[in-house]
Design a protein around this motif. Structure first.
Motif, short mmCIF file in Angstrom:
data_model
loop_
_atom_site.label_atom_id
_atom_site.label_comp_id
_atom_site.label_asym_id
_atom_site.label_seq_id
_atom_site.Cartn_x
_atom_site.Cartn_y
_atom_site.Cartn_z
N ASN A 1 -78.27 20.53 21.40
CA ASN A 1 -78.65 19.33 22.16
C ASN A 1 -79.52 18.38 21.35
O ASN A 1 -79.87 17.30 21.83
CB ASN A 1 -79.39 19.73 23.43
N HIS A 2 -79.91 18.79 20.17
CA HIS A 2 -80.72 17.94 19.28
C HIS A 2 -80.11 17.95 17.89
O HIS A 2 -80.69 18.42 16.91
CB HIS A 2 -82.18 18.44 19.23
N LEU A 3 -78.88 17.41 17.80
CA LEU A 3 -78.13 17.46 16.55
C LEU A 3 -78.81 16.66 15.44
O LEU A 3 -78.68 17.00 14.26
CB LEU A 3 -76.71 16.93 16.79
N SER A 4 -79.50 15.60 15.79
CA SER A 4 -80.17 14.81 14.76
C SER A 4 -81.25 15.64 14.06
O SER A 4 -81.41 15.56 12.83
CB SER A 4 -80.78 13.56 15.37
N ARG A 5 -81.98 16.44 14.84
CA ARG A 5 -83.01 17.30 14.25
C ARG A 5 -82.38 18.35 13.36
O ARG A 5 -82.89 18.65 12.26
CB ARG A 5 -83.82 17.96 15.35
N VAL A 6 -81.25 18.91 13.80
CA VAL A 6 -80.54 19.90 13.00
C VAL A 6 -80.06 19.28 11.68
O VAL A 6 -80.16 19.88 10.61
CB VAL A 6 -79.36 20.48 13.79
N ALA A 7 -79.53 18.06 11.78
CA ALA A 7 -79.03 17.39 10.57
C ALA A 7 -80.14 17.16 9.56
O ALA A 7 -79.94 17.34 8.35
CB ALA A 7 -78.38 16.06 10.96
N VAL A 8 -81.32 16.78 10.04
CA VAL A 8 -82.45 16.55 9.13
C VAL A 8 -82.86 17.86 8.47
O VAL A 8 -83.10 17.91 7.25
CB VAL A 8 -83.64 15.94 9.90
N LEU A 9 -82.94 18.95 9.26
CA LEU A 9 -83.32 20.24 8.70
C LEU A 9 -82.30 20.72 7.68
O LEU A 9 -82.67 21.25 6.61
CB LEU A 9 -83.47 21.27 9.82
N VAL A 10 -81.02 20.55 7.97
CA VAL A 10 -79.96 20.96 7.03
C VAL A 10 -80.04 20.15 5.75
O VAL A 10 -79.89 20.69 4.64
CB VAL A 10 -78.58 20.82 7.69
N ALA A 11 -80.30 18.86 5.87
CA ALA A 11 -80.40 18.01 4.68
C ALA A 11 -81.59 18.42 3.82
O ALA A 11 -81.47 18.51 2.58
CB ALA A 11 -80.53 16.54 5.11
N ILE A 12 -82.73 18.69 4.45
CA ILE A 12 -83.91 19.13 3.70
C ILE A 12 -83.63 20.46 3.00
O ILE A 12 -83.97 20.65 1.83
CB ILE A 12 -85.12 19.24 4.63
N GLY A 13 -83.00 21.39 3.72
CA GLY A 13 -82.67 22.68 3.13
C GLY A 13 -81.71 22.56 1.97
O GLY A 13 -81.87 23.23 0.94
N ALA A 14 -80.70 21.68 2.11
CA ALA A 14 -79.72 21.49 1.04
C ALA A 14 -80.37 20.92 -0.21
O ALA A 14 -80.09 21.36 -1.34
CB ALA A 14 -78.60 20.58 1.52
N VAL A 15 -81.26 19.95 -0.03
CA VAL A 15 -81.95 19.36 -1.18
C VAL A 15 -82.83 20.41 -1.86
O VAL A 15 -82.86 20.50 -3.10
CB VAL A 15 -82.80 18.15 -0.73
N ALA A 16 -83.52 21.21 -1.05
CA ALA A 16 -84.39 22.25 -1.62
C ALA A 16 -83.57 23.28 -2.40
O ALA A 16 -83.96 23.69 -3.50
CB ALA A 16 -85.18 22.94 -0.51
N VAL A 17 -82.42 23.67 -1.86
CA VAL A 17 -81.57 24.66 -2.52
C VAL A 17 -81.03 24.11 -3.84
O VAL A 17 -81.04 24.79 -4.88
CB VAL A 17 -80.42 25.09 -1.60
#
Length: 505
Positions: free
Chosen positions: A59-75
């Motif tokens: 229900n909060h896809l925008s928050r998920v997208a931000v977290l995934v983007a941050i994780g991808a950059v960190a990885v």
């Protein structure tokens, strides 16, 4: 996700991670690690798709997208660093071991090893970039060096198979995905590392600095009589005459376990140190960590620490005298428990159960479960549900097993128990082979192997009272370290007339 598809996915993830530690470096091993990590989140999402936490995230896809983007950059950033500076990967894994991130969603929370998962994912990408175009044969093991990874792989695959008939399939799936699969991949990333003097020294400095920081946090909690998290421990502190701290850890016993292991490693370095400055620093470190350990009031951690120190004493001085001292202490402890309080021997089991908050009943109940299905057990991850169902009519304060062999026996039967015991024997053999004859292959490597063996014994003893053997990433790091150190090439012999290096030097 259908039950059949989920079961096949669990087995596929376990098989891929097992292949990662059995295959030599090259395309197949890299692909296996990548498949294992890719299936990990897919299986978790499929299993928990309708859970409150996942629904809230959906229900909060925008928050998920931000977290995934941050994780991808960190990885990606970490993968680049690991590819350019290979020694950073083992240091990053060691650094990330203690940290769990509380994730809140749907009114519930879970403490996950997110930093470690990110480091492992980055390590897989770095290895993929390095090894994909360079297939080459890996080192050929022998004896325990050959059997240890085979037994690890066998346990992971067997555990995945035994989730199929578990009454709590979801719990078994989570154990495979959150623990066994990523930790097996971490083992694969570490088993080929060349642990030279420089890397071992930096590893010791890293864990020492981390442990000191944790003790400082715990001391602030102790002085303020206030914890940062874990409502259960906070409530229990209100009713006890003592105050337990957990620092950045969720559980005081896990915090105590970590400190006990670091003390064992630091003591190993202290026993064979030569320079006065090093002796002074290590002595101060051990004293400070002892202070932090005392604030946890973790009996299992103190017992584990004593076990690790006993191993070091046996290696440093004499295993015969150490064994005699351990025997005398054990007899003394039994007499104290039996005689103090003036109670009869028959009342000891019930009193022990009260003193251990119901854990004695967990052992007896787990053995009863094992007796009902001795060959194949109730299935992976089934202990809590099976124990609760078999304790009808009795007050059950806790239902999570705290004794690793009992957990393995009740959930996996003789099949899993045999692999578990064989794995421990192979690990101890790998870690201890040649240590009693002194360090013919180099002082640094000898001390490192002694520290690994003592820390593993301490961890093993702790899991007899608090479980978490395969669920603790430190177990897998110690196993990978033992294989790498034992398989390292022996340095060239010293020139004629040179004084040999002895264990007692």
């Amino acid at each position: 996700m259908s039950d059949l598809l989920a079961a096949v996915g669990v087995l596929a993830a376990a098989a891929a991670s097992a292949a990662a530690i059995l295959l030599p470096p090259g395309r197949l091993r890299s692909a296996s690690m990548l498949v294992a990590l890719a299936l990990f989140p897919v299986l978790i999402l499929g299993d928990q798709w309708h859970a409150h936490q996942i629904v809230d995230l959906r229900n909060h896809l925008s928050r998920v997208a931000v977290l995934v983007a941050i994780g991808a950059v960190a990885v990606l950033a970490l993968a680049y660093a690991f590819h350019r500076w290979r020694s950073l990967l083992p240091l990053a894994i060691v650094f990330a071991l203690p940290f769990r991130v509380p994730l809140h969603a749907g009114g519930e929370s879970a403490n996950l090893l997110v930093p470690l998962y990110l480091v492992i994912a980055a390590g897989v990408l770095a290895v993929l970039a390095r090894d994909w175009s360079l297939p080459r044969p890996g080192p050929v093991g022998r004896g325990a060096l050959l059997w240890l990874p085979r037994l690890l792989a066998a346990f992971v695959v067997l555990y995945a198979i035994q989730t199929w008939y578990s009454p709590d399939f979801s719990k078994g799936l989570q154990n495979v995905c959150f623990f066994l699969v990523p930790f097996t991949v971490a083992y694969a990333l570490l088993q080929g590392i060349e642990w030279d003097r420089r890397l071992l020294t930096w590893t010791l400095v890293l864990v020492a600095v981390e442990a000191v920081a944790f003790v400082l946090v715990g001391s602030v909690e102790y002085a303020a009589r206030s914890l940062f998290w874990n409502d259960q421990v906070i409530r229990s502190n209100e009713f006890h005459t003592y105050f337990r701290v957990n620092s950045v850890f969720w559980d005081p016993n896990i915090y105590g376990r970590y400190l006990a292991l670091v003390i064992v490693v630091a003591t190993a370095a202290l026993l064979w140190a030569r320079e006065r400055r090093t002796l002074a620093l290590l002595t101060a470190l051990v004293a400070l960590l002892w202070l932090g350990l005392a604030q946890t009031y973790s009996q299992s951690s103190f017992i584990a620490l004593l076990a690790g120190l006993a191993v070091l004493a046996a290696i440093r001085w004499s295993w015969r005298w150490t064994l005699a001292a351990v025997g005398v202490c054990a007899v003394g402890a039994i007499l104290v428990v039996t005689l103090i309080g003036g109670k009869s021997v028959s009342s000891i089991p019930e009193r022990l159960n009260v003193d251990t908050s119901g854990r004695a009943h967990l052992v007896s109940g787990g053995l009863e479960l094992f007796g009902e299905r001795p060959l194949w057990g109730y299935g992976s991850g089934s202990f809590q549900q099976a124990y609760r169902e078999h304790q009808t009519g009795r007050h059950v304060p806790v239902t999570v097993s705290h004794t690793e062999p009992v957990t393995v026996a009740s959930e996996q039967g003789l099949l899993g128990l045999a692999v578990y015991l064989a794995l421990i024997v192979a690990a101890l053999w790998t870690m201890g082979a040649g240590l009693w004859r002194g360090p013919p292959d180099g002082r640094t490597r000898f001390v490192a192997r002694a520290a690994v063996l003592a820390a593993f014994v301490a961890l093993l003893v702790h899991t007899l009272a608090y479980a978490g053997f395969f669920e603790d990433p430190i177990t897998w790091v110690l196993l990978a370290l033992s294989v790498s150190l034992a398989a390292a090439p022996v340095p060239a012999a010293a020139p004629a007339g040179a004084a040999p290096v002895r264990a007692s030097a």
